[in-house]
Design an enzyme around this catalytic site. Sequence first.
Site, PDB file in Angstrom:
ATOM      1  N   CYS A 123       0.839  -1.192   0.000  1.00 30.06           N
ATOM      2  CA  CYS A 123       0.000   0.000   0.000  1.00 30.06           C
ATOM      3  C   CYS A 123       0.881   1.251   0.000  1.00 30.06           C
ATOM      4  O   CYS A 123       2.009   1.234   0.490  1.00 30.06           O
ATOM      5  CB  CYS A 123      -0.911  -0.001   1.231  1.00 30.06           C
ATOM      6  SG  CYS A 123      -2.080   1.387   1.259  1.00 30.06           S
ATOM      7  N   ARG A 128       3.126   4.987   6.408  1.00 27.75           N
ATOM      8  CA  ARG A 128       3.679   4.350   7.602  1.00 27.75           C
ATOM      9  C   ARG A 128       4.347   3.001   7.317  1.00 27.75           C
ATOM     10  O   ARG A 128       4.820   2.339   8.229  1.00 27.75           O
ATOM     11  CB  ARG A 128       2.561   4.171   8.641  1.00 27.75           C
ATOM     12  CG  ARG A 128       1.976   5.508   9.106  1.00 27.75           C
ATOM     13  CD  ARG A 128       0.648   5.323   9.798  1.00 27.75           C
ATOM     14  NE  ARG A 128      -0.391   4.873   8.871  1.00 27.75           N
ATOM     15  CZ  ARG A 128      -1.671   4.680   9.216  1.00 27.75           C
ATOM     16  NH1 ARG A 128      -2.040   4.875  10.464  1.00 27.75           N
ATOM     17  NH2 ARG A 128      -2.547   4.300   8.318  1.00 27.75           N
ATOM     18  N   CYS A 187      -6.013  -0.163   6.916  1.00 29.60           N
ATOM     19  CA  CYS A 187      -5.834   0.434   5.579  1.00 29.60           C
ATOM     20  C   CYS A 187      -7.012   1.367   5.255  1.00 29.60           C
ATOM     21  O   CYS A 187      -8.170   0.930   5.223  1.00 29.60           O
ATOM     22  CB  CYS A 187      -5.728  -0.667   4.521  1.00 29.60           C
ATOM     23  SG  CYS A 187      -5.412  -0.025   2.855  1.00 29.60           S
ATOM     24  N   ASP A 204       0.496   3.736   1.783  1.00 25.39           N
ATOM     25  CA  ASP A 204       0.456   4.294   3.137  1.00 25.39           C
ATOM     26  C   ASP A 204       1.856   4.722   3.622  1.00 25.39           C
ATOM     27  O   ASP A 204       2.807   3.941   3.531  1.00 25.39           O
ATOM     28  CB  ASP A 204      -0.130   3.238   4.093  1.00 25.39           C
ATOM     29  CG  ASP A 204      -0.511   3.846   5.427  1.00 25.39           C
ATOM     30  OD1 ASP A 204       0.385   4.363   6.118  1.00 25.39           O
ATOM     31  OD2 ASP A 204      -1.704   3.819   5.773  1.00 25.39           O
ATOM     32  N   HIS A 256      -2.252  -4.286   4.903  1.00 23.47           N
ATOM     33  CA  HIS A 256      -2.028  -3.861   6.294  1.00 23.47           C
ATOM     34  C   HIS A 256      -3.350  -3.545   6.972  1.00 23.47           C
ATOM     35  O   HIS A 256      -4.252  -2.987   6.365  1.00 23.47           O
ATOM     36  CB  HIS A 256      -1.086  -2.658   6.352  1.00 23.47           C
ATOM     37  CG  HIS A 256      -1.667  -1.382   5.809  1.00 23.47           C
ATOM     38  ND1 HIS A 256      -2.161  -0.384   6.620  1.00 23.47           N
ATOM     39  CD2 HIS A 256      -1.856  -0.952   4.545  1.00 23.47           C
ATOM     40  CE1 HIS A 256      -2.608   0.609   5.869  1.00 23.47           C
ATOM     41  NE2 HIS A 256      -2.444   0.299   4.603  1.00 23.47           N
TER      42      HIS A 256
HETATM   43 CO    CO Z   1      -3.443   1.117   3.018  1.00 21.72          CO
END
Ligand code: CO
Length: 216
Positions: free
Chosen positions: A43, A47, A102, A45, A99
């Site tokens: 992803c 993090r 998400c 993302d 994850h």
């Molecule tokens: Co995500």
Amino acid sequence: MNIALQHLLQGNERFVQRKLSENANVFKQTAQGQQPHVLWVGCSDSRIDPNEITQTGIGDLFVHRNIANLVVEFDLNFLSVLQYAVEVLKVDDIIICGHYGCGGVNAALKGDQLGLIDSWLAHIKSAHQYYAWEIDALPTERERQRRLVELNVLEQINNLGKTRIIREAWARGARPTLNGWVYDLETGQLNVLHDSIADTDQLKLACKFERKKQAS
Ligand code: CO
């Protein structure tokens, strides 16, 4: 330049100094070429930095990231990455890494209207519909979100295994293996959901196992 951007460049200077202090030739060596053994599909993302969470380094992972780690059959961007990884770099393994927590998966579950991104998230909604019986029966929103994250990983492995690139690679031999992992933002840990799927039968088995649970 604003302070946030200056911070990035200062970080880059520290990175260069640190790498050179470990190995004075590191950039000369890495500039020669890449031989990663793994394609990581994760992803976008902020993090989840694949190298950071696996403590791997420069050149170790060939990476593709998009919102909710989707494998979409007509996504030329992804298919180009996949073809290069499989046919040129000849990676041994592909990891689809979802994850928990998400935002893309959660938005798809809630049916949020977010504009352009809705048509991207429609690919998760179809996974949700497929497994609605199981997901909707879960008592809390948190459990529904976490389960859809896991089932979304499986759906993406299934999509990956159906591509011509993977089917042709498997017809030539057993590589690459397909792996489904999930990262837990709350603990920093990776969990293995599906391990080393290396042919169509194993892929069907993994999908059948989940779908059988729907019916039971
Ligand atoms: Co995500």
